[in-house]
Design a protein around this motif. Structure first.
Motif, mmCIF file in Angstrom:
data_model
loop_
_atom_site.group_PDB
_atom_site.id
_atom_site.type_symbol
_atom_site.label_atom_id
_atom_site.label_comp_id
_atom_site.label_asym_id
_atom_site.label_seq_id
_atom_site.Cartn_x
_atom_site.Cartn_y
_atom_site.Cartn_z
ATOM 1 N N VAL A 77 -39.023 30.473 37.302
ATOM 2 C CA VAL A 77 -38.756 29.076 36.963
ATOM 3 C C VAL A 77 -37.811 28.423 37.968
ATOM 4 N N GLY A 78 -37.184 29.224 38.830
ATOM 5 C CA GLY A 78 -36.314 28.670 39.858
ATOM 6 C C GLY A 78 -35.119 27.922 39.311
ATOM 7 N N ALA A 79 -34.525 28.413 38.240
ATOM 8 C CA ALA A 79 -33.392 27.736 37.618
ATOM 9 C C ALA A 79 -32.195 27.702 38.559
ATOM 10 N N ARG A 80 -31.513 26.553 38.611
ATOM 11 C CA ARG A 80 -30.325 26.388 39.444
ATOM 12 C C ARG A 80 -29.239 25.698 38.627
ATOM 13 N N ILE A 81 -28.002 26.010 38.961
ATOM 14 C CA ILE A 81 -26.882 25.352 38.304
ATOM 15 C C ILE A 81 -25.779 25.133 39.327
ATOM 16 N N THR A 82 -25.035 24.042 39.187
ATOM 17 C CA THR A 82 -23.912 23.770 40.079
ATOM 18 C C THR A 82 -22.972 22.789 39.401
ATOM 19 N N TYR A 83 -21.933 22.412 40.119
ATOM 20 C CA TYR A 83 -20.967 21.450 39.587
ATOM 21 C C TYR A 83 -20.737 20.362 40.614
ATOM 22 N N HIS A 84 -20.835 19.114 40.155
ATOM 23 C CA HIS A 84 -20.563 17.945 40.992
ATOM 24 C C HIS A 84 -19.253 17.310 40.530
ATOM 25 N N GLU A 85 -18.316 17.183 41.441
ATOM 26 C CA GLU A 85 -17.012 16.609 41.137
ATOM 27 C C GLU A 85 -16.991 15.148 41.548
ATOM 28 N N PHE A 98 -20.493 11.650 43.506
ATOM 29 C CA PHE A 98 -20.482 13.052 43.119
ATOM 30 C C PHE A 98 -20.441 13.900 44.381
ATOM 31 N N HIS A 99 -19.554 14.899 44.386
ATOM 32 C CA HIS A 99 -19.455 15.816 45.514
ATOM 33 C C HIS A 99 -19.787 17.220 45.019
ATOM 34 N N GLN A 100 -20.833 17.819 45.595
ATOM 35 C CA GLN A 100 -21.237 19.162 45.186
ATOM 36 C C GLN A 100 -20.302 20.169 45.829
ATOM 37 N N ILE A 101 -19.523 20.872 45.014
ATOM 38 C CA ILE A 101 -18.434 21.677 45.568
ATOM 39 C C ILE A 101 -18.850 23.083 45.959
ATOM 40 N N PHE A 102 -20.007 23.559 45.505
ATOM 41 C CA PHE A 102 -20.530 24.821 46.025
ATOM 42 C C PHE A 102 -22.049 24.814 45.922
ATOM 43 N N HIS A 103 -22.679 25.804 46.536
ATOM 44 C CA HIS A 103 -24.137 25.868 46.582
ATOM 45 C C HIS A 103 -24.715 26.036 45.179
ATOM 46 N N PRO A 106 -28.123 30.706 40.986
ATOM 47 C CA PRO A 106 -27.462 31.918 41.465
ATOM 48 C C PRO A 106 -27.729 32.293 42.924
ATOM 49 N N LEU A 107 -28.650 31.610 43.625
ATOM 50 C CA LEU A 107 -28.983 32.024 44.990
ATOM 51 C C LEU A 107 -27.849 31.758 45.965
ATOM 52 N N ASP A 108 -27.076 30.679 45.741
ATOM 53 C CA ASP A 108 -25.884 30.412 46.542
ATOM 54 C C ASP A 108 -26.216 30.257 48.027
ATOM 55 N N LYS A 109 -27.232 29.438 48.330
ATOM 56 C CA LYS A 109 -27.665 29.299 49.721
ATOM 57 C C LYS A 109 -27.656 27.865 50.238
ATOM 58 N N SER A 110 -27.695 26.865 49.354
ATOM 59 C CA SER A 110 -27.802 25.488 49.837
ATOM 60 C C SER A 110 -27.192 24.510 48.834
ATOM 61 N N GLY A 111 -26.820 23.344 49.342
ATOM 62 C CA GLY A 111 -26.362 22.260 48.488
ATOM 63 C C GLY A 111 -24.898 21.901 48.630
ATOM 64 N N ARG A 112 -24.069 22.841 49.012
ATOM 65 C CA ARG A 112 -22.630 22.584 49.059
ATOM 66 C C ARG A 112 -22.293 21.459 50.030
#
Length: 218
Positions: A77-85, A98-103, A106-112
């Motif tokens: 399903v390609g589920a992703r989760i993150t936090y935008h400050e 909104f500032h995406q503070i980390f990728h 769980p893959l932790d590869k893109s978006g930060r």
């Protein structure tokens, strides 16, 4: 890797801070040389701030990883989760963004490091309404039509976005003064992936996480 980088930045900043008083009170040292350690301390401090290398954010990252793991969603399903400050961004005349503070986890590869306007899209809707958002779309065409009709997207802006994800959740986080400080963002590729309806375990973890975030914001 991030922990190692954080340690290096902190060490360099500390050395710069120690060197300032040492040079200041050393006889015969030209005061011009005070600029060097001061610049080092200032630049490393700015680097740490700019890249969000904070202990509370590292802890939040681990908690979000635990949350998404607890949902027991198939990898397909390609589920992703993150936090935008919510921060003010100088390139948008210091308007809230909104500032995406980390990728994406769980893959932790893109978006930060992404900056996202608070005036459009699902995030913008939550920013204005201050309410939870959770919705699935039947197709990419359905998603695009809804973004144009109800989420303040122009055709040009929408054309810059992919529509490969059909399930979304955006959960606002407030501080003790009821100011919106950020949003927990979840999305998935297929339709009808509604994480908070997969049982009380995921809901309870999310509630605890939001309460912890709220209590840490002063």
């Amino acid at each position: 890797m991030e922990n190692r980088r954080e340690q290096i930045v902190a060490s360099v900043a500390s050395l710069g801070g120690i060197a300032i008083p040492v040079l200041a009170f050393r006889p015969g040292v030209n005061q011009f040389w005070l600029l060097l350690p001061f610049s080092i301390a200032l630049s490393t401090g700015w680097y740490a701030l700019r890249n969000g290398l904070r202990a509370d954010q590292i802890r939040l990252k681990g908690e979000l990883e635990l949350l998404v793991d607890s949902l027991n969603l198939p990898s397909a399903v390609g589920a992703r989760i993150t936090y935008h400050e919510v921060r003010r961004y100088w390139r948008r005349r210091f308007q809230p963004c909104f500032h995406q503070i980390f990728h994406y986890l769980p893959l932790d590869k893109s978006g930060r490091g992404r900056w996202i306007p608070t005036t459009e899209g699902i995030g913008g809707h939550v920013y204005d309404s201050k309410k939870n958002f959770e919705k699935s779309y039947s197709s990419s065409a359905d998603y695009r039509a809804d973004m144009l009709a109800h989420f303040n997207y122009t055709p040009e802006r929408l054309g810059q976005r992919s529509a490969d994800r059909l399930s979304f959740m955006c959960y606002p986080v407030f501080d003790f003064r009821e100011r919106l400080r950020g949003v927990i963002w979840f999305d998935a590729v297929p339709s009808n992936v509604v994480p908070l309806k997969r049982g009380l375990h995921g809901q309870a973890l999310l509630n605890l996480l939001v309460q912890r975030l709220r209590s840490s914001m002063r």
